[in-house]
Design a protein around this motif. Structure first.
Motif, PDB file in Angstrom:
ATOM      1  N   VAL A 162       0.921  -1.269  -0.114  1.00  0.00           N
ATOM      2  CA  VAL A 162       0.042   0.003   0.040  1.00  0.00           C
ATOM      3  C   VAL A 162       0.995   1.087   0.022  1.00  0.00           C
ATOM      4  CG1 VAL A 162      -1.716   1.576   1.340  1.00  0.00           C
ATOM      5  CG2 VAL A 162      -1.929  -0.908   1.161  1.00  0.00           C
ATOM      6  N   THR A 163       2.052   1.287   0.794  1.00  0.00           N
ATOM      7  CA  THR A 163       2.817   2.600   1.005  1.00  0.00           C
ATOM      8  C   THR A 163       3.339   2.726  -0.453  1.00  0.00           C
ATOM      9  OG1 THR A 163       3.524   1.842   3.108  1.00  0.00           O
ATOM     10  CG2 THR A 163       4.887   3.380   2.224  1.00  0.00           C
ATOM     11  N   ILE A 164       3.991   1.608  -1.156  1.00  0.00           N
ATOM     12  CA  ILE A 164       4.742   1.778  -2.507  1.00  0.00           C
ATOM     13  C   ILE A 164       3.565   2.332  -3.490  1.00  0.00           C
ATOM     14  CG2 ILE A 164       5.854   0.552  -4.326  1.00  0.00           C
ATOM     15  CD1 ILE A 164       7.069  -1.268  -2.021  1.00  0.00           C
ATOM     16  N   ALA A 165       2.524   1.671  -3.395  1.00  0.00           N
ATOM     17  CA  ALA A 165       1.300   2.183  -4.149  1.00  0.00           C
ATOM     18  C   ALA A 165       1.071   3.593  -4.284  1.00  0.00           C
ATOM     19  CB  ALA A 165       0.350   1.293  -4.278  1.00  0.00           C
ATOM     20  N   CYS A 166       0.868   4.071  -2.891  1.00  0.00           N
ATOM     21  CA  CYS A 166       0.666   5.565  -2.660  1.00  0.00           C
ATOM     22  C   CYS A 166       1.951   6.382  -2.984  1.00  0.00           C
ATOM     23  CB  CYS A 166       0.397   5.468  -0.964  1.00  0.00           C
ATOM     24  SG  CYS A 166      -1.441   5.069  -0.779  1.00  0.00           S
ATOM     25  N   ALA A 167       3.030   6.079  -2.757  1.00  0.00           N
ATOM     26  CA  ALA A 167       4.125   6.762  -3.371  1.00  0.00           C
ATOM     27  C   ALA A 167       4.114   6.932  -4.922  1.00  0.00           C
ATOM     28  CB  ALA A 167       5.336   5.781  -2.921  1.00  0.00           C
ATOM     29  N   LEU A 216       1.610   6.380  -7.043  1.00  0.00           N
ATOM     30  CA  LEU A 216       0.474   7.024  -7.604  1.00  0.00           C
ATOM     31  C   LEU A 216       0.373   8.618  -7.055  1.00  0.00           C
ATOM     32  CD1 LEU A 216      -2.286   4.661  -6.968  1.00  0.00           C
ATOM     33  CD2 LEU A 216      -1.334   5.381  -9.237  1.00  0.00           C
ATOM     34  N   GLY A 217       1.030   8.687  -5.664  1.00  0.00           N
ATOM     35  CA  GLY A 217       0.969   9.951  -5.074  1.00  0.00           C
ATOM     36  C   GLY A 217       1.872  11.254  -5.457  1.00  0.00           C
ATOM     37  N   TYR A 218       3.158  10.648  -5.746  1.00  0.00           N
ATOM     38  CA  TYR A 218       4.192  11.592  -5.869  1.00  0.00           C
ATOM     39  C   TYR A 218       3.759  12.494  -7.239  1.00  0.00           C
ATOM     40  CZ  TYR A 218       8.843  13.410  -6.161  1.00  0.00           C
ATOM     41  OH  TYR A 218      10.193  14.082  -5.843  1.00  0.00           O
ATOM     42  N   PRO A 219       3.555  11.893  -8.405  1.00  0.00           N
ATOM     43  CA  PRO A 219       2.974  12.612  -9.429  1.00  0.00           C
ATOM     44  C   PRO A 219       1.962  13.630  -9.188  1.00  0.00           C
ATOM     45  CG  PRO A 219       3.334  10.534 -10.077  1.00  0.00           C
ATOM     46  CD  PRO A 219       3.346  10.377  -8.607  1.00  0.00           C
ATOM     47  N   VAL A 220       1.052  13.042  -8.326  1.00  0.00           N
ATOM     48  CA  VAL A 220      -0.088  13.972  -8.191  1.00  0.00           C
ATOM     49  C   VAL A 220       0.481  15.073  -7.110  1.00  0.00           C
ATOM     50  CG1 VAL A 220      -2.391  13.841  -6.696  1.00  0.00           C
ATOM     51  CG2 VAL A 220      -2.063  12.090  -8.007  1.00  0.00           C
ATOM     52  N   ALA A 221       1.222  14.855  -6.165  1.00  0.00           N
ATOM     53  CA  ALA A 221       1.725  16.070  -5.450  1.00  0.00           C
ATOM     54  C   ALA A 221       2.430  17.128  -6.010  1.00  0.00           C
ATOM     55  CB  ALA A 221       2.713  15.408  -4.426  1.00  0.00           C
ATOM     56  N   HIS A 222       3.343  16.495  -7.077  1.00  0.00           N
ATOM     57  CA  HIS A 222       4.156  17.442  -8.134  1.00  0.00           C
ATOM     58  C   HIS A 222       2.960  18.205  -8.853  1.00  0.00           C
ATOM     59  CE1 HIS A 222       7.165  18.873 -10.732  1.00  0.00           C
ATOM     60  NE2 HIS A 222       6.464  18.373 -11.603  1.00  0.00           N
ATOM     61  N   PHE A 223       2.080  17.613  -9.493  1.00  0.00           N
ATOM     62  CA  PHE A 223       0.916  18.473 -10.315  1.00  0.00           C
ATOM     63  C   PHE A 223       0.539  19.457  -9.356  1.00  0.00           C
ATOM     64  CE2 PHE A 223      -3.349  19.047 -11.207  1.00  0.00           C
ATOM     65  CZ  PHE A 223      -3.379  19.509 -12.631  1.00  0.00           C
ATOM     66  N   LEU A 224      -0.070  19.043  -8.193  1.00  0.00           N
ATOM     67  CA  LEU A 224      -0.480  20.090  -7.188  1.00  0.00           C
ATOM     68  C   LEU A 224       0.380  21.180  -6.972  1.00  0.00           C
ATOM     69  CD1 LEU A 224      -2.473  18.062  -4.730  1.00  0.00           C
ATOM     70  CD2 LEU A 224      -3.337  19.131  -6.670  1.00  0.00           C
ATOM     71  N   ALA A 225       1.671  21.074  -6.690  1.00  0.00           N
ATOM     72  CA  ALA A 225       2.599  22.326  -6.424  1.00  0.00           C
ATOM     73  C   ALA A 225       3.087  22.990  -7.535  1.00  0.00           C
ATOM     74  CB  ALA A 225       3.800  21.348  -5.810  1.00  0.00           C
ATOM     75  N   THR A 226       2.887  22.344  -8.721  1.00  0.00           N
ATOM     76  CA  THR A 226       3.476  23.345 -10.009  1.00  0.00           C
ATOM     77  C   THR A 226       2.269  23.888 -10.795  1.00  0.00           C
ATOM     78  OG1 THR A 226       3.693  21.263 -11.046  1.00  0.00           O
ATOM     79  CG2 THR A 226       5.616  22.088 -10.008  1.00  0.00           C
ATOM     80  N   ALA A 227       1.086  23.120 -10.686  1.00  0.00           N
ATOM     81  CA  ALA A 227       0.140  23.537 -11.548  1.00  0.00           C
ATOM     82  C   ALA A 227      -0.417  25.115 -11.445  1.00  0.00           C
ATOM     83  CB  ALA A 227      -1.107  22.731 -11.516  1.00  0.00           C
ATOM     84  N   SER A 228      -0.993  25.569 -12.405  1.00  0.00           N
ATOM     85  CA  SER A 228      -1.437  27.053 -12.252  1.00  0.00           C
ATOM     86  C   SER A 228      -2.739  26.951 -11.089  1.00  0.00           C
ATOM     87  CB  SER A 228      -2.260  27.556 -13.526  1.00  0.00           C
ATOM     88  OG  SER A 228      -3.474  26.631 -13.739  1.00  0.00           O
TER      89      SER A 228
END
Lengths: 291, 366
Positions: free
Chosen positions: A86-91, A93-105
């Motif tokens: 679960v931790t690896i899957a979250c990492a 799946l979640g890492y790109p999501v976090a990056h999107f949130l941090a860099t999107a307009s």
């Protein structure tokens, strides 16, 4: 107002001279007291009581049983394995999501945050039942697959480990995304530009600069997800349909069906020990690579 | 565009032609052209929003231009990703990798180029010696002072022998004393390594001190491109005259001639003898630039082509020099600068001020 509060916090009748910093410390202690008291009553006391129960009659019998008994060992390692997946899957799946949130307009970031937060605000039970509707033999996914002729028989998606993993990843994903997002917001974007300008292709920028700089976030999110996974109850209970055994389920069984409080307490203590160990390990990982 | 003083006999390394960039309705670059010769130090000077940083980022590849072309050593790099351009850049905040040691920071561009480990170690040592940071290789950037970080950034940007070095206001975060010594160091390093350099700053003194040529930018255009002395002494526009150095801006028109010079009648009513190029003599309105250090105190009206009685308005003591504001009989106020501590004059003092016909420059009216 602060001043009167500080005066009130001082023991009445005695003229104790306190420095300004000392007065504030006293005030903060007084403000924190109710919360600390509540935690002590509803958390620390039961925990201590459980510990007492686990050493029933001053013997280590329950622990011997826990360690030697095949069932607990199997379930324990199964839990650790599921928590890791679960931790690896979250990492992943979640890492790109976090990056999107941090860099999107701004607009996209807000939309993305809502997508992550809305399920987070929804009751765990509701979300778990929603997955039962989706994954069941007569669920939406299987109906679509069978209807489209892609499979002959419904796929076994529910009441097995797959169903449990899907549900847990879904529930725990925000716990990974938020800490990583917070760290990513603080990473200076010119560092990536600098790395690129110095000749680094994109994957090298990620591997050499971005990943190491966001590792504290990954460690924090990973810790949260892993530790929460170890003690997860509702989701594995409902989506596993009794076929996927995890520690929390086993403990509940000991208490609810066997009425073996001593045994359950020993298992609880072992779980707490495992969680503290995992926490220390992640903490180390995060500190070693902190920028 | 004005004659740019040329990049001399040096072969052009960088050639930007007609670069255009807009952000929505805002025009950041409006058809900018610029060539930089091998080993040359060119400064982009301008106020914030003039497009100087956009131009630098376009050269580095961090900004795509909408139109135009950028060539590096004869190769079209307009659409090339930054990683493949082989350009070294020093960022305003240095952009040192906080999790890597000084040595690893400097080694980074070499590692990306697949240089052998032993060679990397040798070159990192060499450049650390060059920037006087020997023995600092194992430290983290946060353990260094601002000036030291600056030097690490410079070392990292030059260690791989880039075809071009770009610097984006690298000294703006340093205090004055350190900034001055870093400026000299940069110039020495640049000349020693023969680095072709494009430097961005809003500090005109820094630009005059460091550059072979200066491109003064305003509103996304290069207003003037030339040697520092040419920029200072022969500003091509009112903006350049005002931005580079201090200037008294005067307006008037040609009213005749006096002793071989043109006679200009100012809007204030004063009449001046001015050396004007023949082309400007017939023109109607004129914009004149008079540098404060060109105006002198006079004892006798015959000592200068132009002499006026003036009243002192204000005396500003600046240590190495003194600044005075004076008002002529017509009401025109001028700023005057003298070397040394200057005479301690009280406001209201009457003195004769003057300057020669060649001390004043005409720029196109805008």
């Amino acid at each position: 107002m602060q001043l009167t509060a500080a005066t009130a916090a001082r023991p009445a009748g005695r003229r104790v001279r306190l420095s300004r910093a000392g007065r504030y410390r006293l005030l903060y202690a007084a403000l924190a007291a109710p919360g600390v008291l509540l935690l002590a009553v509803v958390f620390v006391y039961p925990l201590l009581d459980l510990m007492r129960l686990s050493f029933e009659n001053g013997s280590l019998a329950h622990y011997e049983e826990v360690v030697s008994g095949g069932l607990f060992g199997t379930v324990f390692w199964n839990t650790v394995r599921i928590a890791l997946i679960v931790t690896i899957a979250c990492a992943v799946l979640g890492y790109p999501v976090a990056h999107f949130l941090a860099t999107a307009s701004r607009g996209w970031a807000l939309f993305g945050l809502l997508c992550v937060v809305l399920p987070f605000w929804t009751s765990l039970l509701v979300r778990t039942y929603a997955w039962m509707i989706l994954l069941g033999n007569n669920g939406i996914i299987n109906k679509l697959l069978v209807g489209a002729g892609l499979v002959e028989r419904p796929l076994p998606l529910l009441h097995n480990e797959f169903g449990v993993l899907v549900g847990m990843v879904h529930v725990l994903l925000p716990y990974f995304v938020f800490p990583v997002y917070a760290v990513m917001l603080r990473v200076d974007r010119t560092l990536m530009a600098a790395a690129e300008g110095l000749g680094a292709p994109l994957w090298q920028v990620l591997r050499r600069i971005y990943l190491p700089l966001t590792l504290p976030g990954i460690a924090a999110g990973g810790t949260l997800v892993f530790i929460l996974s170890l003690g997860f109850f509702i989701t594995p209970a409902l989506l596993g349909g009794g076929k996927v055994m995890m520690i929390a389920l086993l403990i509940e069984q000991q208490v609810g069906q066997m009425l073996n409080w001593g045994m359950a307490a020993a298992m609880c203590m072992t779980l707490v020990a495992a969680i503290l160990l995992a926490y220390a390990a992640f903490k180390r990982l995060g500190r070693r690579n902190a920028p | 565009m004005s004659p740019d003083g040329g990049s001399g006999s040096r072969a052009p390394i960088l050639a930007v032609s007609h670069a255009r960039k807009t952000y929505g309705p805002v025009v950041a670059l409006e058809g900018v052209s610029l060539t930089v010769g091998e080993g040359e130090f060119v400064t982009l000077l301008g106020p914030s929003g003039s497009g100087k940083t956009t131009l630098l980022k376009a050269i580095a590849g961090f900004e795509e231009i909408d139109d135009g072309r950028i060539e590096l050593a004869g190769q079209d790099i307009t659409d090339m990703p930054p990683a493949r351009r082989g350009i070294g850049m020093v960022f305003q905040n240095y952009a040192l990798f906080p999790h890597l040691t000084v040595a690893r920071n400097i080694a980074f561009p070499l590692e990306m180029r697949g240089v052998a480990r032993a060679e990397i170690d040798r070159r990192v040592e060499e450049i650390l010696r060059l920037v006087e940071l020997e023995g600092y290789g194992a430290r983290l950037p946060r353990q260094l002072s601002g000036g030291q970080q600056q030097r690490v950034a410079l070392a990292r940007a030059t260690v791989f022998n880039p075809r071009l070095l770009l610097l984006d206001e690298p000294f703006s975060a340093l205090d004055r004393k350190l900034r001055e010594s870093m400026q000299v160091e940069l110039r020495h390093l640049q000349q020693r390594l023969g680095l072709t350099t494009v430097f961005v700053t809003h500090d005109q003194e820094e630009a005059l001190l460091l550059s072979d040529r200066i491109a003064v930018m305003n509103h996304g255009r290069i207003e003037q491109l030339g040697h520092p002395a040419a920029i200072y002494d022969h500003p091509a526009s009112r903006f350049v005259a005002g931005f580079v150095g201090e200037a008294n801006m005067l307006r008037g028109h040609v009213a005749g001639s006096r002793g071989g010079h043109a006679e200009v009648a100012l809007d204030s009513g004063d009449r001046l003898a001015v050396d004007l190029p023949p082309a400007a003599r017939g023109a109607g309105d004129l914009q004149l630039v008079l540098r404060p250090e060109r105006i002198r105190w006079l004892d006798d009206a015959a000592q200068a082509d132009n002499a006026f009685p003036a009243v002192l308005v204000e005396h500003l003591y600046l240590g190495q020099n003194s600044k005075y504001r004076v008002r002529l009989a017509s009401g025109l106020e001028l700023t005057l600068r003298t070397q040394g501590e200057g005479e301690p004059l009280a406001a209201g003092t009457e003195r004769l001020v003057g300057w020669d016909a060649r001390d004043i420059r005409g720029v196109p009216c805008s």
